[in-house]
Design a protein around this motif. Structure first.
Motif, mmCIF file in Angstrom:
data_model
loop_
_atom_site.group_PDB
_atom_site.id
_atom_site.type_symbol
_atom_site.label_atom_id
_atom_site.label_comp_id
_atom_site.label_asym_id
_atom_site.label_seq_id
_atom_site.Cartn_x
_atom_site.Cartn_y
_atom_site.Cartn_z
ATOM 1 N N GLU A 1 0.772 -1.321 -0.075
ATOM 2 C CA GLU A 1 0.046 0.226 -0.143
ATOM 3 C C GLU A 1 0.978 1.188 0.238
ATOM 4 O OE1 GLU A 1 -3.523 -0.066 2.459
ATOM 5 O OE2 GLU A 1 -2.906 -2.029 3.200
ATOM 6 N N CYS B 1 -6.294 -2.089 -4.487
ATOM 7 C CA CYS B 1 -5.333 -1.029 -4.811
ATOM 8 C C CYS B 1 -5.759 -0.265 -6.158
ATOM 9 C CB CYS B 1 -3.954 -1.337 -5.190
ATOM 10 S SG CYS B 1 -3.577 -2.262 -6.661
ATOM 11 N N TRP C 1 -4.849 -8.017 -4.791
ATOM 12 C CA TRP C 1 -4.311 -6.908 -5.246
ATOM 13 C C TRP C 1 -5.485 -5.937 -5.748
ATOM 14 C CZ3 TRP C 1 0.653 -4.931 -4.944
ATOM 15 C CH2 TRP C 1 1.585 -5.806 -4.427
ATOM 16 N N ASP D 1 1.710 0.891 -6.357
ATOM 17 C CA ASP D 1 1.068 -0.257 -5.912
ATOM 18 C C ASP D 1 1.193 -1.302 -6.867
ATOM 19 O OD1 ASP D 1 0.305 0.653 -3.747
ATOM 20 O OD2 ASP D 1 -1.839 0.915 -4.221
#
Length: 222
Positions: free
Chosen positions: A100, A159, A156, A107
């Protein structure tokens, strides 16, 4: 197979300690001694996959390397495909959490670097090649591989959603597709060339995904 007198106390004959009768091999969440056995077997299986590929994986040899009984391995996992499926489950569980950094570029670059490190690792790279090759001809391995990547993409995807909330990306951007776009060129490079997976490759993959996402390439259409 184990006779009733050989079964651990409190365990139905023919089952592993901590398992339930009738469960599919390789799907039980173990604890205690069973967890140690699972860890040893999966490590041995991963080593053999990296060394010899899917077709070189043999349950009896895995048992020997893991220093556990053959009966335990055959009873718990049943088949090579069952063992590989559990190995992929374990790999997904052990993968590092997402970074993060506060920006989409940061990211996705962190994601690309993680993929690059994994695929260029002397053990992990050959292991992934073996599993991907096996998945093309074995339905259970393919299903396990799909689940593995579903877990990693889901880890993921936030993000990208956060980037949409910050106004960095268009509304309606498909977060999962953006994450897949980061990994795709790195896997393609791994499987189709002998070119090294270096830092430049990771940076290009991340930058391309960011540029395409900002241009609206991943906006979901009705």
């Amino acid at each position: 197979m184990t006779s009733p007198s050989d079964a651990p106390e409190g365990t139905e004959p023919g089952t592993e300690p901590g398992t339930e009768p009738g469960t599919e091999p390789g799907t039980v969440r173990p604890g205690g001694r069973t967890a140690r056995v699972r860890a040893a077997v999966l490590e041995a299986a991963g080593d053999m996959l990296a060394e010899q590929g899917f077709h070189g994986l043999d349950l009896a040899e895995v048992a020997r390397r893991a220093e556990v009984g053959k009966t335990t391995v055959y009873r718990r996992w049943g088949t090579v495909a069952g063992l590989v499926a559990d190995l992929l489950t374990d790999m997904a569980e052990q993968s590092l959490p997402r970074a993060e950094t506060g920006s989409l570029e940061g990211d996705l670059l962190a994601n690309a670097r993680l993929v690059r490190r994994t695929l260029s690792d002397p053990r992990q790279g050959p292991l992934f090649r073996a599993v991907i090759a096996a998945a093309t001809g074995d339905a259970r391995t393919a299903e396990a591989l799909h689940r593995f990547y579903e877990v990693r993409v889901a880890e993921w995807a936030p993000c990208v959603r956060e980037a949409v909330e910050r106004g960095e990306l268009p509304a309606g951007t498909d977060a999962a597709e953006v994450v897949r776009a980061v990994s795709a060129p790195l896997y393609y490079r791994l499987l189709t060339t002998d070119a090294p997976l270096d830092e430049d490759a990771a940076r290009r993959a991340a930058a391309a995904a960011v540029a395409a996402a900002r241009a609206g390439a991943f906006v979901r259409t009705p």
